[in-house]
Design a protein around this motif. Structure first.
Motif, short mmCIF file in Angstrom:
data_model
loop_
_atom_site.label_atom_id
_atom_site.label_comp_id
_atom_site.label_asym_id
_atom_site.label_seq_id
_atom_site.Cartn_x
_atom_site.Cartn_y
_atom_site.Cartn_z
N SER A 1 37.22 28.52 38.41
CA SER A 1 37.08 30.13 38.55
C SER A 1 39.33 30.17 39.34
O SER A 1 39.65 29.72 39.21
CB SER A 1 36.71 29.79 40.15
N VAL A 2 38.95 31.88 39.65
CA VAL A 2 40.72 32.66 39.85
C VAL A 2 40.36 33.50 41.32
O VAL A 2 39.95 34.13 41.21
CB VAL A 2 41.05 33.58 38.19
N TYR A 3 41.43 32.31 41.88
CA TYR A 3 41.41 32.98 43.25
C TYR A 3 42.71 33.32 43.56
O TYR A 3 44.03 32.79 42.88
CB TYR A 3 40.97 32.40 44.46
N VAL A 4 42.75 34.53 44.21
CA VAL A 4 44.11 35.25 44.60
C VAL A 4 44.34 34.80 46.49
O VAL A 4 43.75 35.59 46.61
CB VAL A 4 44.83 36.56 44.41
N LYS A 5 45.74 34.39 46.43
CA LYS A 5 45.91 34.39 48.17
C LYS A 5 47.08 36.23 48.71
O LYS A 5 48.02 35.61 47.90
CB LYS A 5 46.22 33.47 48.44
N ASP A 6 46.35 36.75 49.23
CA ASP A 6 47.70 37.69 48.75
C ASP A 6 47.91 37.60 50.11
O ASP A 6 48.44 36.62 50.82
CB ASP A 6 46.90 38.84 49.75
N ASN B 1 39.02 36.49 41.59
CA ASN B 1 39.60 37.57 41.63
C ASN B 1 38.65 38.33 39.72
O ASN B 1 38.36 39.31 39.57
CB ASN B 1 40.15 37.06 40.10
N THR B 2 36.80 37.00 40.29
CA THR B 2 35.72 38.34 39.83
C THR B 2 34.92 39.16 39.75
O THR B 2 34.82 40.27 39.51
CB THR B 2 34.63 36.11 39.06
N SER B 3 35.14 38.74 41.52
CA SER B 3 34.33 39.87 42.07
C SER B 3 34.98 40.63 42.96
O SER B 3 34.41 41.50 43.49
CB SER B 3 33.07 39.27 43.43
N ALA B 4 36.48 40.02 43.03
CA ALA B 4 37.76 41.03 44.17
C ALA B 4 36.93 41.18 45.46
O ALA B 4 36.88 41.85 46.48
CB ALA B 4 37.77 42.41 43.45
N LYS B 5 36.10 39.95 45.75
CA LYS B 5 35.08 39.92 47.30
C LYS B 5 35.81 39.12 48.02
O LYS B 5 36.76 38.12 47.30
CB LYS B 5 33.73 39.81 47.54
N THR B 6 36.78 38.57 49.58
CA THR B 6 37.72 38.00 50.06
C THR B 6 36.54 37.00 50.04
O THR B 6 34.81 37.21 50.09
CB THR B 6 37.27 38.33 50.98
N VAL B 7 37.09 36.00 50.33
CA VAL B 7 36.61 34.53 50.64
C VAL B 7 37.47 33.58 51.71
O VAL B 7 38.02 33.89 51.58
CB VAL B 7 36.58 34.43 48.46
N SER B 8 36.24 32.50 52.29
CA SER B 8 36.98 31.33 52.75
C SER B 8 38.10 30.77 52.45
O SER B 8 37.20 30.65 50.97
CB SER B 8 35.59 30.91 53.54
#
Length: 124
Positions: A66-71, A79-86
């Motif tokens: 999975s790819v995540y970005v911490k803004d 990154n896949t769904s463009a939704k915020t995650v915990s």
């Protein structure tokens, strides 16, 4: 002699208290804002966007995960769904900072404890 033992015991207790306080702080530390997680690796965005590191970033993408970005407001985004995650969704990773320094983070974006334990040999 009794005063020496009391003083020594007090110093040991103070030292242990300080050590536990430091461990508590380390457990609360998280990856810096502006981080990208690719599978089991994490990179500072400046490092990831530097053309000289392109092969390393491509290799991480090929391995997958999975790819995540911490803004820059400390919000994690899938990154896949463009939704915020915990932050609890973030896997354990090896983070590479802007200068290439490495840090280990446990599941949930928590800096792993890097302190070493002390061994008391004798109080006397």
């Amino acid at each position: 002699m009794r005063r020496k033992k009391i003083l020594c015991a007090t110093l040991i207790i103070a030292g242990l208290s300080t050590m536990f306080a430091l461990k508590t702080y380390a457990a609360e530390a998280s990856m810096p804002n502006g981080t990208v997680v690719i599978g089991a690796k994490a990179f500072d965005l400046a490092y990831a966007n530097d053309p000289k590191n392109l092969d390393e970033i491509k290799a991480a993408l090929v391995v997958g995960g999975s790819v995540y970005v911490k803004d820059f407001t400390a919000v994690w985004i899938d990154n896949t769904s463009a939704k915020t995650v915990s932050a609890t969704s973030i896997p354990s990773v090896i983070y590479k900072g802007p200068t290439g320094t490495l840090s280990n983070y446990a599941v949930g974006d928590i800096l792993n404890d890097t302190t070493t334990s002390l061994e008391v040999i004798s109080i006397e």
